[in-house]
Write a protein that holds these residues in place. Structure first.
Motif, PDB file in Angstrom:
ATOM      1  N   CYS A   5       0.842  -1.198   0.000  1.00 59.33           N
ATOM      2  CA  CYS A   5       0.000   0.000   0.000  1.00 59.33           C
ATOM      3  C   CYS A   5       0.876   1.246   0.000  1.00 59.33           C
ATOM      4  O   CYS A   5       2.077   1.171   0.260  1.00 59.33           O
ATOM      5  CB  CYS A   5      -0.877   0.026   1.248  1.00 59.33           C
ATOM      6  SG  CYS A   5      -1.907  -1.433   1.472  1.00 59.33           S
ATOM      7  N   GLY A   6       0.230   2.358  -0.196  1.00 53.95           N
ATOM      8  CA  GLY A   6       0.908   3.650  -0.165  1.00 53.95           C
ATOM      9  C   GLY A   6       1.060   4.167   1.254  1.00 53.95           C
ATOM     10  O   GLY A   6       1.331   3.415   2.188  1.00 53.95           O
ATOM     11  N   SER A   7       0.799   5.449   1.433  1.00 48.27           N
ATOM     12  CA  SER A   7       1.078   6.127   2.702  1.00 48.27           C
ATOM     13  C   SER A   7       0.239   5.632   3.873  1.00 48.27           C
ATOM     14  O   SER A   7       0.603   5.859   5.025  1.00 48.27           O
ATOM     15  CB  SER A   7       0.904   7.635   2.540  1.00 48.27           C
ATOM     16  OG  SER A   7      -0.440   7.947   2.230  1.00 48.27           O
ATOM     17  N   ILE A   8      -0.865   4.956   3.625  1.00 46.39           N
ATOM     18  CA  ILE A   8      -1.695   4.460   4.725  1.00 46.39           C
ATOM     19  C   ILE A   8      -0.915   3.494   5.614  1.00 46.39           C
ATOM     20  O   ILE A   8      -1.212   3.354   6.807  1.00 46.39           O
ATOM     21  CB  ILE A   8      -3.009   3.815   4.209  1.00 46.39           C
ATOM     22  CG1 ILE A   8      -3.979   3.527   5.356  1.00 46.39           C
ATOM     23  CG2 ILE A   8      -2.729   2.555   3.421  1.00 46.39           C
ATOM     24  CD1 ILE A   8      -4.429   4.741   6.107  1.00 46.39           C
ATOM     25  N   LYS A   9       0.125   2.865   5.075  1.00 47.27           N
ATOM     26  CA  LYS A   9       0.918   1.934   5.885  1.00 47.27           C
ATOM     27  C   LYS A   9       1.590   2.640   7.049  1.00 47.27           C
ATOM     28  O   LYS A   9       1.914   2.014   8.054  1.00 47.27           O
ATOM     29  CB  LYS A   9       1.946   1.201   5.031  1.00 47.27           C
ATOM     30  CG  LYS A   9       3.050   2.068   4.469  1.00 47.27           C
ATOM     31  CD  LYS A   9       3.937   1.277   3.531  1.00 47.27           C
ATOM     32  CE  LYS A   9       4.845   2.200   2.752  1.00 47.27           C
ATOM     33  NZ  LYS A   9       5.348   1.554   1.556  1.00 47.27           N
ATOM     34  N   GLY A  34      -9.442  10.774  -0.514  1.00 45.75           N
ATOM     35  CA  GLY A  34      -8.761  10.392  -1.748  1.00 45.75           C
ATOM     36  C   GLY A  34      -7.339   9.906  -1.543  1.00 45.75           C
ATOM     37  O   GLY A  34      -6.835   9.105  -2.334  1.00 45.75           O
ATOM     38  N   ALA A  35      -6.682  10.349  -0.483  1.00 43.42           N
ATOM     39  CA  ALA A  35      -5.304   9.921  -0.229  1.00 43.42           C
ATOM     40  C   ALA A  35      -5.223   8.428   0.067  1.00 43.42           C
ATOM     41  O   ALA A  35      -4.165   7.820  -0.077  1.00 43.42           O
ATOM     42  CB  ALA A  35      -4.722  10.714   0.942  1.00 43.42           C
ATOM     43  N   PHE A  36      -6.355   7.832   0.477  1.00 42.75           N
ATOM     44  CA  PHE A  36      -6.364   6.423   0.843  1.00 42.75           C
ATOM     45  C   PHE A  36      -7.296   5.615  -0.058  1.00 42.75           C
ATOM     46  O   PHE A  36      -7.861   4.596   0.343  1.00 42.75           O
ATOM     47  CB  PHE A  36      -6.768   6.259   2.306  1.00 42.75           C
ATOM     48  CG  PHE A  36      -5.916   7.060   3.260  1.00 42.75           C
ATOM     49  CD1 PHE A  36      -4.536   7.062   3.163  1.00 42.75           C
ATOM     50  CD2 PHE A  36      -6.494   7.824   4.257  1.00 42.75           C
ATOM     51  CE1 PHE A  36      -3.750   7.800   4.039  1.00 42.75           C
ATOM     52  CE2 PHE A  36      -5.725   8.565   5.138  1.00 42.75           C
ATOM     53  CZ  PHE A  36      -4.343   8.545   5.028  1.00 42.75           C
TER      54      PHE A  36
END
Length: 169
Positions: free
Chosen positions: A49-53, A73-75
């Motif tokens: 995953c992206g930044s949610i990690k 939208g970021a997640f």
């Protein structure tokens, strides 16, 4: 000079605590960590995953959303059902455990499968402890399902969202 340095260091150290204690501050954060929600799977690196990690507790959006990312939208990748999410095996009921990194007075917690609400637990307008568990009857659903868990906080228009993939039966 030494007294000024101590005073400056003390104020810097106390600032986060003061900010968390202020009423109305958006300091509440939480997510379902058991069974592992999609953001918990990201944080554990079970799924790429992206930044949610880095911030699984931050899936916050306006109340009334019905998406895994809470409209944030970021997640958006949390909404992607083809991403390889691992499903936890559960029976006709399941216990969902929320982990709070910052606690906020709570209106309620809601649980949905598809458009059907399968659980509603009152928060009694109280601040929850660091973890809260709810045993939710999953009704007549079976097989692989996606549970949307929502934490509705009491003193803002926002809620926190988590999707948990389960295998019922």
């Amino acid at each position: 000079m030494k007294k000024r340095l101590i005073a400056a260091a003390s104020s810097v150290a106390l600032t986060p605590a003061i900010l968390v204690a202020l009423p109305g501050t958006a300091s509440a954060h939480g997510y379902v960590n058991a069974p592992p929600s999609r953001q918990a799977q990201c944080a554990a690196r079970t799924v790429q995953c992206g930044s949610i990690k880095y911030e699984p507790q931050s899936v916050e959006g306006p109340k009334g959303q019905r998406s895994c990312n809470g409209g944030n939208g970021a997640f958006a990748e949390l909404n992607d059902d083809s991403k390889g999410w691992k499903a936890a095996s559960v029976g006709r009921s399941a216990t969902f455990t929320w982990k709070f990194t910052a606690r906020h007075r709570t209106t309620n917690w809601e649980y949905y499968i598809g458009g059907t609400r399968v659980g509603n637990v009152s928060g009694n307008n109280a601040q929850p402890p660091e973890t809260v568990s709810h045993n939710i009857n999953l009704g007549n659903f079976s097989g692989r399902q996606k549970v949307l868990a929502i934490w509705n906080i009491a003193d803002t228009g926002n809620a926190f969202y988590a999707c948990i993939d389960v295998q019922i039966g």
